[in-house]
Design an enzyme around this catalytic site. Structure first.
Site, PDB file in Angstrom:
ATOM      1  N   THR A  75       0.847  -1.202   0.000  1.00 53.73           N
ATOM      2  CA  THR A  75       0.000   0.000   0.000  1.00 53.73           C
ATOM      3  C   THR A  75       0.874   1.240   0.000  1.00 53.73           C
ATOM      4  O   THR A  75       0.666   2.169  -0.783  1.00 53.73           O
ATOM      5  CB  THR A  75      -0.951  -0.007   1.210  1.00 53.73           C
ATOM      6  OG1 THR A  75      -1.923  -1.035   1.013  1.00 53.73           O
ATOM      7  CG2 THR A  75      -1.667   1.330   1.368  1.00 53.73           C
ATOM      8  N   THR A  85      13.588   4.947  10.099  1.00 57.53           N
ATOM      9  CA  THR A  85      14.524   3.882  10.465  1.00 57.53           C
ATOM     10  C   THR A  85      14.097   2.571   9.836  1.00 57.53           C
ATOM     11  O   THR A  85      12.916   2.203   9.888  1.00 57.53           O
ATOM     12  CB  THR A  85      14.583   3.745  11.993  1.00 57.53           C
ATOM     13  OG1 THR A  85      15.076   4.974  12.520  1.00 57.53           O
ATOM     14  CG2 THR A  85      15.486   2.605  12.424  1.00 57.53           C
ATOM     15  N   ASN A 124      -5.826  -9.441  -7.266  1.00 53.53           N
ATOM     16  CA  ASN A 124      -5.968 -10.051  -5.947  1.00 53.53           C
ATOM     17  C   ASN A 124      -7.283 -10.790  -5.761  1.00 53.53           C
ATOM     18  O   ASN A 124      -7.390 -11.644  -4.895  1.00 53.53           O
ATOM     19  CB  ASN A 124      -5.828  -8.979  -4.856  1.00 53.53           C
ATOM     20  CG  ASN A 124      -6.728  -7.801  -5.094  1.00 53.53           C
ATOM     21  OD1 ASN A 124      -6.694  -7.180  -6.160  1.00 53.53           O
ATOM     22  ND2 ASN A 124      -7.556  -7.489  -4.134  1.00 53.53           N
ATOM     23  N   CYS A 177     -22.289  -8.639   1.825  1.00 51.79           N
ATOM     24  CA  CYS A 177     -22.437  -8.883   3.261  1.00 51.79           C
ATOM     25  C   CYS A 177     -21.097  -9.151   3.943  1.00 51.79           C
ATOM     26  O   CYS A 177     -20.998  -9.063   5.149  1.00 51.79           O
ATOM     27  CB  CYS A 177     -23.369 -10.062   3.501  1.00 51.79           C
ATOM     28  SG  CYS A 177     -25.058  -9.649   3.117  1.00 51.79           S
ATOM     29  N   SER A 236       5.006  -6.936  -1.631  1.00 50.83           N
ATOM     30  CA  SER A 236       4.745  -7.002  -0.196  1.00 50.83           C
ATOM     31  C   SER A 236       5.302  -8.292   0.389  1.00 50.83           C
ATOM     32  O   SER A 236       5.293  -9.329  -0.276  1.00 50.83           O
ATOM     33  CB  SER A 236       3.230  -6.947   0.009  1.00 50.83           C
ATOM     34  OG  SER A 236       2.928  -7.201   1.354  1.00 50.83           O
TER      35      SER A 236
END
Lengths: 405, 136
Positions: free
Chosen positions: A75, A243, A154, A329, A202
């Site tokens: 992302t 970092t 995906n 749903c 990812s």
């Protein structure tokens, strides 16, 4: 022996490979240094580990290690690629081309840029889930700076023709970004033969840890520059301050190395399991529809609509198997899958869809159990379905006047 | 999301699944919802014309577990009531009985709509019959 629940949702995330965990562990405690600490051995050890991981990730996609920027995940990589290119190339133009079936990390990034003066073309896809390359060609203008098309989808697993899309972009002098989150480590991806300028991936989709990812940024022919989106200490050649997540990066590197090694064997094995699942389901059930082309598809993906059965009720019946549905749903927005809607198959089939994602630790026994269980529950729910009854009575559901609510 | 035990019970053991003869003058049929919305309920009642009592109720539902449970429960609530009593059934009774979460309240609303549609179908048919009887 089967162990429950069975995990077949490997597009959502994958379990970590134990070899990845082993590689990471030393970097939490003994080798905890900050990779940016230049003047002591703690820092050197961390930096060495990060540079090794950078090579491992680069090798997976045919890049050089200097072209890899570590991020918190795909992302962030998508945000950095698109926003960073939009800002950097504002002089050249403001037009971005993407597709309707992209991940929200791309679509919503583009939507935000529209508020900042971007003009975005959302290409429709064909019923098979692929984009029309002629439509892409026609959509490129002299203001186009970036095309962002995902490698493997995906939800429906469709694999776009990235090499050809890359050629088109290269010819027209437009950058190509691809979200390869689902494809990297699963099918061969090569930034050079595919003409890719920016690529997101990812860790946790390839048996690595969550919270770490990478952005490939081409350095030669052309040299791609991005405006940083996170300011600070100038880490990652100034493109992404913060970092470095050393244990995560080590894990991502190991995961990339393992995926590259295992890909030839795994892709064949997963495709065979996928085809077996499909044939078992279609042998026993009528009115089963595959979403997205089977010709160009990730080996571990199967997305099926079981007509006249609602997805969430099906998930409820197979509660010892973890899968996803495109049903409204099951989504936070109460909207059926926009990816399936984009195929033009109708909302009813989106409500009835199930996504199966096979993974490194899936067994054939699990596939057989899943096929049998899904078949049973679909049959039971069709007994309960007024739609199935009506269709069997010969009623054309499209001609019924429904009371939409 | 976790389902209440009662939703699970109705899902696993739905009551009164099936169909009644649509053409029977004592049967009222309600069909509500739409496939593209992800839920369709068919609810039928069979009324004793002499007493006005609902003697049988059947359902079939395409929808999520809560929609199936709501319509299954509705058929249980209908049996033994008069048509006028049945009209008083409110979706909130279904919500409370099944402990439906806010995102599933529309399932109970749909069940109430199905009850009303079935009764209105029955009344329309009975009305036509009564009219026919009078003119004869």
């Amino acid at each position: 022996m089967l162990k429950f629940p069975i995990y077949l949702d490997n597009h959502a995330t994958t379990p970590m490979d134990p070899r990845v965990l082993d590689a990471m562990l030393p970097y939490f405690q003994d080798l905890f240094g900050n990779a940016a600490s230049r003047n002591h051995s703690f820092g050197w050890a961390a930096e060495e580990a990060v540079e090794k991981a950078r090579k491992q990730v680069a090798a997976l996609i045919g890049a050089t290690s200097k072209e890899i920027v570590f991020t918190s995940g795909a992302t962030e990589s998508n945000n950095l690629a698109i926003k960073g290119a939009f800002e950097m190339y504002a002089q050249k133009g403001n037009h971005i081309i993407t597709a309707a079936t992209e991940h929200k990390a791309v679509l919503d990034t583009c939507k935000r840029l529209e508020k900042h003066g971007a003009r975005v073309t959302y290409l429709a896809v064909r019923p098979d889930g692929l984009i029309d390359l002629d439509l892409l060609r026609e959509s490129i203008t002299d203001k186009t700076i970036l095309v962002s098309i995902m490698y493997g989808n995906n939800e429906i697993g469709t694999v776009q023709d990235i090499p050809e899309i890359g050629r088109i972009c290269r010819e027209r002098g437009v950058l190509l970004h691809t979200d390869a989150t689902q494809a990297a480590g699963k099918i061969p991806v090569n930034v050079n033969s595919d003409n890719i300028d920016l690529l997101s991936l990812s860790g946790h989709k390839m048996y690595g840890p969550k919270g770490v990812g990478a952005l490939y940024v081409r350095r030669k022919n052309p040299r791609v520059q991005l405006t940083a989106q996170i300011d600070g200490g100038g880490h990652e050649r100034g493109m992404r301050s913060g970092t470095l997540n050393v244990p995560g990066i080590v894990g991502l590197g190991k995961a990339a190395e393992l995926s590259a090694q295992l890909m030839p064997e795994e892709s064949v094995k997963h495709a065979a399991m996928r085809d077996r699942l499909q044939s078992l389901l279609t042998a026993e059930l009528d009115e089963v529809y595959i979403n997205g082309t089977m010709e160009r598809r990730l080996p571990h993906n199967l997305n099926i609509s079981f007509a006249y059965v609602e997805g969430e009720s099906l998930l409820m019946g197979i509660n010892d198997i973890a899968v996803s549905s495109g049903s409204a749903c099951t989504s936070a927005t109460l909207e059926p899958s926009y990816v399936l809607k984009a195929l033009g198959a109708g909302d009813d089939l989106a409500h009835s869809s199930i996504r199966f994602g096979i993974g490194r630790f899936t067994t054939e026994e699990e596939i057989d159990y899943t096929a049998a269980k899904v078949t049973d529950v679909v049959k039971k729910l069709r007994e309960l379905s007024p739609l199935y009854e009506m269709v069997k009575e010969g009623i054309d559901l499209t001609k019924v006047e429904w009371s939409a609510h | 999301m976790a389902y209440s035990d009662k939703v699970l019970d109705h899902y696993n053991n739905p009551r009164n699944v099936g169909s009644l003869d649509k053409k029977d003058p004592d049967v009222g049929t309600g069909l509500v919802g739409a496939p593209e919305c992800g839920d369709v309920m068919k609810l039928q009642i069979k009324v004793n014309p002499d007493t006005g009592i609902i003697e049988d109720a059947k359902f079939k539902t395409f929808g999520c577990g809560s929609a199936i449970a709501s319509s299954s429960l509705a058929t249980e609530m209908l049996k033994g009531r008069t048509v006028d009593e049945a009209l008083q059934i409110k979706n909130t009774e279904i919500v409370n009985e099944l402990s439906l979460p806010p995102v599933k309240i529309h399932c109970s609303v749909l069940a109430e709509d199905a009850i009303k549609a079935a009764i209105s179908d029955y009344k329309a048919k009975a009305g036509v019959d009564a009219g026919a009887a009078q003119t004869a």
